[in-house]
Design a protein around this motif. Sequence first.
Motif, mmCIF file in Angstrom:
data_model
loop_
_atom_site.group_PDB
_atom_site.id
_atom_site.type_symbol
_atom_site.label_atom_id
_atom_site.label_comp_id
_atom_site.label_asym_id
_atom_site.label_seq_id
_atom_site.Cartn_x
_atom_site.Cartn_y
_atom_site.Cartn_z
ATOM 1 N N THR A 195 37.620 41.244 37.566
ATOM 2 C CA THR A 195 38.652 40.244 37.099
ATOM 3 C C THR A 195 39.597 41.084 36.177
ATOM 4 O O THR A 195 39.087 42.266 36.037
ATOM 5 N N GLY A 196 40.587 40.495 35.777
ATOM 6 C CA GLY A 196 41.556 41.051 34.989
ATOM 7 C C GLY A 196 42.280 42.274 35.550
ATOM 8 O O GLY A 196 42.784 43.152 34.853
ATOM 9 N N ARG A 204 45.097 32.335 40.726
ATOM 10 C CA ARG A 204 44.309 33.131 39.902
ATOM 11 C C ARG A 204 43.622 34.458 40.501
ATOM 12 O O ARG A 204 42.720 35.013 39.963
ATOM 13 N N TYR A 205 43.474 34.348 41.829
ATOM 14 C CA TYR A 205 42.835 35.082 42.663
ATOM 15 C C TYR A 205 43.522 35.931 43.935
ATOM 16 O O TYR A 205 44.449 35.145 44.199
ATOM 17 N N SER A 208 41.663 29.320 43.798
ATOM 18 C CA SER A 208 40.301 29.582 43.610
ATOM 19 C C SER A 208 39.773 30.922 44.883
ATOM 20 O O SER A 208 40.624 31.264 45.213
ATOM 21 N N ILE A 209 38.722 31.341 44.928
ATOM 22 C CA ILE A 209 38.465 32.321 45.683
ATOM 23 C C ILE A 209 38.840 32.093 47.068
ATOM 24 O O ILE A 209 38.598 31.080 47.770
ATOM 25 N N LEU A 227 45.262 39.007 37.675
ATOM 26 C CA LEU A 227 44.482 38.287 38.791
ATOM 27 C C LEU A 227 43.107 38.612 38.831
ATOM 28 O O LEU A 227 42.625 39.826 38.605
ATOM 29 N N SER A 228 42.124 37.890 39.276
ATOM 30 C CA SER A 228 40.947 38.384 39.667
ATOM 31 C C SER A 228 40.927 38.721 41.278
ATOM 32 O O SER A 228 41.602 37.843 41.966
ATOM 33 N N MET A 262 33.649 40.219 42.751
ATOM 34 C CA MET A 262 34.858 40.141 42.205
ATOM 35 C C MET A 262 35.256 40.943 41.090
ATOM 36 O O MET A 262 34.324 41.126 40.333
#
Length: 126
Positions: free
Chosen positions: A42-43, A88-89, A107-108, A7-8, A40
């Motif tokens: 990522t990964g 995803r976040y 999303s964020i 995830l981010s 943020m």
Amino acid sequence: MKDDIVLSVVLYSYLDRPIFDVMLNGVGIGGANSYGTNGMITGIRVPFGKQRLTWRLGGPRGMVRNGETVAMKNSINLAVEEVPADARYLAVNIYPDDTAEFVFDESIPDPTPRGKIIDERRKHGK
């Protein structure tokens, strides 16, 4: 069954001081200014199961607990079913009582309801 998810990560701190060396399961996810976010990362691979979250306290010279490493007091045990399929976040929310909350989203994520209450109290000097 999956062992982890990538995830981010967004960090929200509701502390009235800076924090740094924020570590999620031994992986650095940044730091934050007073009542802030650091952007943020990522990964980040987040394993399912018991989560470990620590951070170091910053602040002006002489401030109580400066440099102290804090571990979250509450327990977060992440199960596969708790993460939405479209996530995803991950927002990692750190609170003044040394507890934390995770929020997943596609999303964020916005600040949490608890975070909004802390922000409102701060604005009104409480």
